[in-house]
Design a protein around this motif. Structure first.
Motif, PDB file in Angstrom:
ATOM      1  N   LEU A  15      41.549  13.940 -14.962  1.00 32.00           N
ATOM      2  CA  LEU A  15      40.691  15.101 -14.700  1.00 32.00           C
ATOM      3  C   LEU A  15      39.220  14.686 -14.619  1.00 32.00           C
ATOM      4  N   LYS A  16      38.821  13.715 -15.454  1.00 30.71           N
ATOM      5  CA  LYS A  16      37.445  13.240 -15.407  1.00 30.71           C
ATOM      6  C   LYS A  16      37.157  12.593 -14.060  1.00 30.71           C
ATOM      7  N   ARG A  17      38.117  11.806 -13.581  1.00 28.33           N
ATOM      8  CA  ARG A  17      37.955  11.141 -12.291  1.00 28.33           C
ATOM      9  C   ARG A  17      37.837  12.168 -11.150  1.00 28.33           C
ATOM     10  N   LEU A  18      38.678  13.184 -11.215  1.00 25.31           N
ATOM     11  CA  LEU A  18      38.622  14.222 -10.177  1.00 25.31           C
ATOM     12  C   LEU A  18      37.341  15.024 -10.247  1.00 25.31           C
ATOM     13  N   ARG A  19      36.886  15.307 -11.457  1.00 22.19           N
ATOM     14  CA  ARG A  19      35.647  16.071 -11.639  1.00 22.19           C
ATOM     15  C   ARG A  19      34.442  15.302 -11.063  1.00 22.19           C
TER      16      ARG A  19
ATOM     17  N   PRO B 279      41.782  15.125  -0.833  1.00 22.48           N
ATOM     18  CA  PRO B 279      41.737  13.657  -0.669  1.00 22.48           C
ATOM     19  C   PRO B 279      41.609  12.910  -1.996  1.00 22.48           C
ATOM     20  N   LEU B 280      40.985  13.541  -3.003  1.00 26.58           N
ATOM     21  CA  LEU B 280      40.851  12.896  -4.307  1.00 26.58           C
ATOM     22  C   LEU B 280      42.218  12.748  -4.978  1.00 26.58           C
ATOM     23  N   ILE B 281      43.039  13.779  -4.886  1.00 28.24           N
ATOM     24  CA  ILE B 281      44.378  13.716  -5.470  1.00 28.24           C
ATOM     25  C   ILE B 281      45.231  12.703  -4.707  1.00 28.24           C
ATOM     26  N   ALA B 282      45.024  12.636  -3.392  1.00 21.70           N
ATOM     27  CA  ALA B 282      45.802  11.685  -2.584  1.00 21.70           C
ATOM     28  C   ALA B 282      45.501  10.248  -2.986  1.00 21.70           C
ATOM     29  N   ASP B 283      44.291   9.980  -3.526  1.00 19.57           N
ATOM     30  CA  ASP B 283      43.913   8.616  -3.934  1.00 19.57           C
ATOM     31  C   ASP B 283      44.474   8.232  -5.300  1.00 19.57           C
ATOM     32  N   LEU B 284      45.017   9.179  -6.063  1.00 15.81           N
ATOM     33  CA  LEU B 284      45.587   8.875  -7.373  1.00 15.81           C
ATOM     34  C   LEU B 284      46.888   8.099  -7.219  1.00 15.81           C
TER      35      LEU B 284
ATOM     36  N   MET C 136      50.409  12.347 -27.072  1.00 14.72           N
ATOM     37  CA  MET C 136      49.057  11.822 -27.175  1.00 14.72           C
ATOM     38  C   MET C 136      48.712  10.981 -25.957  1.00 14.72           C
ATOM     39  N   HIS C 137      49.703  10.171 -25.493  1.00 11.02           N
ATOM     40  CA  HIS C 137      49.469   9.326 -24.328  1.00 11.02           C
ATOM     41  C   HIS C 137      49.278  10.186 -23.064  1.00 11.02           C
ATOM     42  N   VAL C 138      50.069  11.241 -22.985  1.00 13.15           N
ATOM     43  CA  VAL C 138      49.912  12.158 -21.851  1.00 13.15           C
ATOM     44  C   VAL C 138      48.530  12.782 -21.874  1.00 13.15           C
ATOM     45  N   SER C 139      48.050  13.149 -23.049  1.00 10.61           N
ATOM     46  CA  SER C 139      46.727  13.768 -23.172  1.00 10.61           C
ATOM     47  C   SER C 139      45.648  12.822 -22.692  1.00 10.61           C
ATOM     48  N   ARG C 140      45.739  11.516 -23.069  1.00 15.32           N
ATOM     49  CA  ARG C 140      44.734  10.540 -22.643  1.00 15.32           C
ATOM     50  C   ARG C 140      44.763  10.345 -21.126  1.00 15.32           C
ATOM     51  N   LEU C 141      45.992  10.261 -20.578  1.00 11.28           N
ATOM     52  CA  LEU C 141      46.123  10.077 -19.131  1.00 11.28           C
ATOM     53  C   LEU C 141      45.583  11.288 -18.366  1.00 11.28           C
TER      54      LEU C 141
END
Length: 285
Positions: A274-278, A229-234, A264-269
């Protein structure tokens, strides 16, 4: 008890078979008399048409007269601990096969011909039904050979034989001998609820309490269930980045090329997602 002389003097009237004697109680026929009568019945069986009432009378009488052979053969397996009635029933299949295949022209006693059929059927029954875990036929046979070789070498050497010694005697590789040993474990099973001695103050405990291990796969299932459900909310872009990185296993540079942005932009995103999912996973826990 029925004797050959009595049977030969009494012609059957119930079946209308004049050439065959009536055997009042075939199952109680003495083995010696059964051998003589069986020869007579086999001679007539060869001339009768299969499927007729006369043919069935002769065949059924042969089966009943020779049941003592089945009981004799089944007695060899008394130590196996199985129900003797079941063993006798299986042996009867072997007896019937022997009767259907026997020919007087073989010039061999029916008893000598039938016993291998009966014993073979009983052994096949044990081989196919006694194993607690399905084991290939090749390994079942190797287990028997291994037991014989082990006993022979133990007697000869005065100690338990080594794998290399067994392999040399059996003309097998050491790996095959080890495989046969492992296969032997499939012959018997023990319930997970079986009580075993426990040195602690609790006394006996179930076997399952001592052999259970934690399955990391179960933890993954729980994690996937909480993560879905967390991934579904992205949003669509973040879900796409997660898919490209962890499903298609692309590098950040490859993802940047696919999305038209810098690595670099991909790394930030990716770090932000991942922080949000964690945090969502920890909150769920």
């Amino acid at each position: 008890m029925t004797t050959v002389a009595t049977a030969l003097r009494t012609a059957t009237t119930k079946t209308g078979i004049a050439a065959l004697p009536e055997v009042p109680d075939p199952r109680r026929t003495a083995p010696k008399d059964a051998r003589a009568l069986s020869k007579l019945f086999f001679e007539q069986l060869a001339t009768l048409e299969e499927g007729t009432h006369e043919y069935q009378y002769a065949r059924n009488t042969l089966i009943e007269m020779n049941m003592s052979l089945v009981r004799y053969a089944a007695g060899r397996f008394r130590s196996r601990g199985d129900d003797m009635e079941d063993i006798v029933q299986v042996g009867m299949i072997g007896l019937i096969k022997a009767i259907d295949r026997f020919e007087l022209s073989r010039e061999v006693e029916f008893t000598s011909f039938a016993i291998p059929y009966i014993v073979g059927e009983i052994k096949r029954f044990f081989r196919d039904t006694s194993w607690a875990v399905h084991v290939p036929r090749r390994l079942q046979e190797a287990r028997v050979e291994l037991a014989r070789a082990t006993e022979e070498l133990r007697t000869r050497l005065g100690r338990a034989p080594m794998v290399a010694e067994l392999a040399a005697l059996m003309n097998l590789s050491e790996e095959e001998v080890i495989e046969a040993r492992l296969a032997s474990n499939g012959y018997h099973s023990t319930s997970l609820d079986a009580a075993v001695n426990n040195d602690s103050e609790e006394g006996e405990a179930a076997l399952m309490n001592f052999i259970g291990v934690e399955d990391p796969g179960m933890e993954l299932v729980e994690d996937f269930h909480a993560l879905a459900p967390l991934i579904a909310d992205l949003d669509e872009r973040d879900r796409q980045i997660i898919h490209l990185r962890f499903v298609e296993e692309l590098t950040q540079s490859q993802i940047g090329e696919r999305l038209g942005c810098s690595q670099m932009h991909v790394s930030r995103l990716l770090s932000r997602t991942l922080k949000r999912l964690r945090e969502g996973m920890l909150a769920a826990d």
